[in-house]
Motif scaffolding. Structure first.
Motif, short mmCIF file in Angstrom:
data_model
loop_
_atom_site.label_atom_id
_atom_site.label_comp_id
_atom_site.label_asym_id
_atom_site.label_seq_id
_atom_site.Cartn_x
_atom_site.Cartn_y
_atom_site.Cartn_z
N PRO A 34 0.47 -0.74 0.38
CA PRO A 34 -0.02 -0.16 -0.19
C PRO A 34 0.60 1.25 -0.16
O PRO A 34 0.45 2.33 -0.13
CB PRO A 34 -0.38 -0.42 0.78
N VAL A 35 2.08 0.63 0.73
CA VAL A 35 2.77 2.10 0.15
C VAL A 35 3.56 3.05 -1.09
O VAL A 35 3.77 3.85 -1.25
CB VAL A 35 4.41 2.20 1.54
N LEU A 89 2.37 1.98 -3.11
CA LEU A 89 0.40 2.24 -4.23
C LEU A 89 0.43 3.68 -3.90
O LEU A 89 0.41 4.24 -5.42
CB LEU A 89 -0.15 1.31 -4.19
N ALA A 90 0.51 3.87 -2.68
CA ALA A 90 -0.26 5.31 -2.44
C ALA A 90 1.44 5.91 -3.21
O ALA A 90 0.96 6.99 -4.43
CB ALA A 90 -0.08 6.03 -1.02
N ALA A 91 2.17 5.84 -3.07
CA ALA A 91 3.41 6.92 -3.41
C ALA A 91 3.02 6.94 -5.27
O ALA A 91 3.61 7.49 -6.53
CB ALA A 91 4.56 6.50 -3.51
N THR A 92 3.08 5.46 -5.71
CA THR A 92 2.78 5.26 -6.72
C THR A 92 1.69 6.69 -7.74
O THR A 92 1.76 7.04 -9.11
CB THR A 92 2.45 4.62 -7.57
N TYR A 93 0.48 7.01 -6.89
CA TYR A 93 -0.66 7.35 -7.09
C TYR A 93 0.19 9.13 -7.04
O TYR A 93 -0.44 9.63 -7.91
CB TYR A 93 -2.00 7.40 -6.23
N ARG A 94 0.62 9.67 -6.40
CA ARG A 94 1.10 10.57 -5.90
C ARG A 94 1.79 11.36 -6.92
O ARG A 94 1.73 12.61 -7.19
CB ARG A 94 2.20 11.14 -4.91
N ARG A 95 2.94 10.37 -7.26
CA ARG A 95 4.02 10.86 -8.62
C ARG A 95 3.41 10.52 -9.79
O ARG A 95 3.58 11.08 -10.98
CB ARG A 95 5.05 9.41 -8.37
N PHE A 96 2.20 10.11 -10.35
CA PHE A 96 1.18 10.05 -11.45
C PHE A 96 1.08 11.69 -11.50
O PHE A 96 1.11 11.83 -12.95
CB PHE A 96 -0.12 9.22 -11.77
N GLY A 97 1.20 12.40 -10.82
CA GLY A 97 1.09 13.75 -11.18
C GLY A 97 1.94 14.35 -11.90
O GLY A 97 1.54 15.21 -12.55
N LEU A 98 2.58 13.95 -11.63
CA LEU A 98 4.56 14.54 -12.55
C LEU A 98 4.11 14.11 -13.95
O LEU A 98 4.45 14.02 -14.74
CB LEU A 98 5.32 14.00 -11.46
N VAL A 99 4.29 12.68 -13.48
CA VAL A 99 4.38 11.52 -14.92
C VAL A 99 3.04 12.44 -16.06
O VAL A 99 3.62 12.25 -17.33
CB VAL A 99 4.68 10.00 -14.87
N ARG A 157 -8.62 2.25 -2.60
CA ARG A 157 -6.59 2.80 -2.47
C ARG A 157 -6.72 4.18 -3.51
O ARG A 157 -5.82 5.08 -2.62
CB ARG A 157 -5.97 1.64 -2.85
N ALA A 158 -7.85 3.51 -4.68
CA ALA A 158 -6.88 5.19 -4.88
C ALA A 158 -7.93 6.58 -4.43
O ALA A 158 -7.61 7.63 -4.41
CB ALA A 158 -7.37 5.30 -6.94
N HIS A 159 -9.13 6.04 -4.05
CA HIS A 159 -10.29 7.22 -3.60
C HIS A 159 -9.44 7.69 -2.35
O HIS A 159 -9.45 8.68 -1.89
CB HIS A 159 -11.14 6.41 -3.76
N ALA A 160 -8.88 6.78 -1.51
CA ALA A 160 -8.23 7.36 -0.51
C ALA A 160 -6.76 8.74 -0.79
O ALA A 160 -6.65 9.76 0.03
CB ALA A 160 -7.65 6.80 0.54
N VAL A 161 -6.32 7.97 -2.12
CA VAL A 161 -5.24 9.47 -2.14
C VAL A 161 -6.10 10.42 -3.15
O VAL A 161 -5.56 11.77 -2.43
CB VAL A 161 -4.16 8.32 -3.40
N ALA A 206 11.67 5.72 -8.27
CA ALA A 206 12.19 5.09 -7.00
C ALA A 206 11.12 4.74 -5.96
O ALA A 206 9.82 5.94 -6.21
CB ALA A 206 13.07 6.21 -6.26
N GLY A 207 10.71 3.86 -5.45
CA GLY A 207 9.67 3.31 -4.62
C GLY A 207 8.03 3.52 -5.17
O GLY A 207 7.67 3.67 -4.31
N THR A 208 7.97 3.43 -5.96
CA THR A 208 6.52 2.90 -6.90
C THR A 208 6.78 2.14 -7.75
O THR A 208 7.91 1.57 -8.12
CB THR A 208 6.28 4.79 -8.07
N PHE A 209 5.92 1.87 -8.24
CA PHE A 209 5.77 0.91 -9.45
C PHE A 209 5.63 1.27 -10.94
O PHE A 209 5.22 0.81 -12.27
CB PHE A 209 4.42 -0.33 -9.36
#
Ligand SMILES: C[S@@+](CC[C@H](N)C(=O)[O-])C[C@H]1O[C@@H](n2cnc3c(N)ncnc32)[C@H](O)[C@@H]1O
Length: 230
Positions: A21-22, A24-34, A97-101, A183-186
């Motif tokens: 989950p950690v 995953l949440a980092a992946t969702y947040r990093r999508f902003g930049l990507v 999980r996405a909704h929470a982020v 780093a730290g993401t999927f």
């Protein structure tokens, strides 16, 4: 490895309900930049969505289906404010999980709901425009047809689905370019799997069928457009 055909045997690490989950949440947040770097929504906003919303000459409601961590809604809300357009933004994703982020990132004029397209339709929801980003390549056959039909049934105006276009060049560029951001993401594994699962324009046009137009408004991207039938 060939990119000649979609590789439907691949699933993304983030689609595993038991994934970390950690990360995953980092992946969702990093999508902003990507997404900002690759998704082409600045062009789509300026050439399609903003003119259509402006022509309404009243406050608009726009739905982002499969909104993930919510970054596209946040970005478009900022562009609308910059351009003086009054828009209520709704991001919908059935994955809690996405909704929470997304809820963590929400701002003024933005609501996130944990629901899919079928649930929104059943509730009688209707919007001035319906959009999505990076959802189509997750779907095949009946699931794609249902998502496409439901997105049109939810929209009284335009429907815009943006996704990756499969190809060797975007695959190679992504493999190199994502390294400093992954780093730290999927993002490394899942991005490359996404490209291998993605459509080419003619494949997506054939899969969506009548009523849809598929173009490439920016390099390495697909945009499927239709009129809503709400
Ligand atoms: C790869 S994510 C894309 C997230 C985000 N749009 C982005 O670009 O980062 C695809 C999302 O689509 C959602 N999804 C799949 N089918 C859906 C449907 N019928 N209605 C709404 N969301 C859906 C999934 O739960 C998943 O979170």
């Amino acid at each position: 490895m060939s990119l000649r055909h979609r590789d439907l045997t691949l699933t993304e690490l983030m689609d595993d309900p038991a994934c970390d989950p950690v990360r995953l949440a980092a992946t969702y947040r990093r999508f902003g930049l990507v997404n900002r770097l690759v998704s082409g929504w600045g062009t789509v906003w300026g050439s399609r969505l903003a003119p259509a919303l402006r022509a309404l000459d009243r406050p608009a409601r726009v739905l982002d289906l499969g909104s993930g961590g919510g970054d596209l809604v946040l970005r478009l809300a900022a562009l609308a404010r910059r351009d003086g357009l009054s828009v209520s933004w709704i991001g919908a994703d059935p994955d809690p999980r996405a909704h929470a982020v997304a809820v963590d990132a929400a701002g003024p004029g933005i609501d996130f709901v944990c629901a899919d397209s079928a649930e929104l339709l059943a509730r009688g929801e209707r919007f001035d425009a319906v959009i999505s980003n990076h959802v189509l390549h997750h779907l095949d056959g009946d699931a794609l047809a249902r998502f496409a039909a439901e997105s049109r049934a939810l929209s009284m105006g335009m429907v815009l689905h943006s996704d990756i276009a499969r190809g060797a060049l975007p695959y190679g560029l992504y493999a190199v370019g994502i390294a400093p951001l992954a780093a730290g993401t999927f993002l490394h594994t899942d991005g490359l799997r996404s490209i291998r699962r993605s459509y080419r324009p003619d494949e997506l046009a054939a899969a969506l069928g009548a009523g849809w137009r598929v173009g490439t408004p920016v390099p390495f991207r697909l945009l499927a457009e239709a009129r809503g039938d709400a």
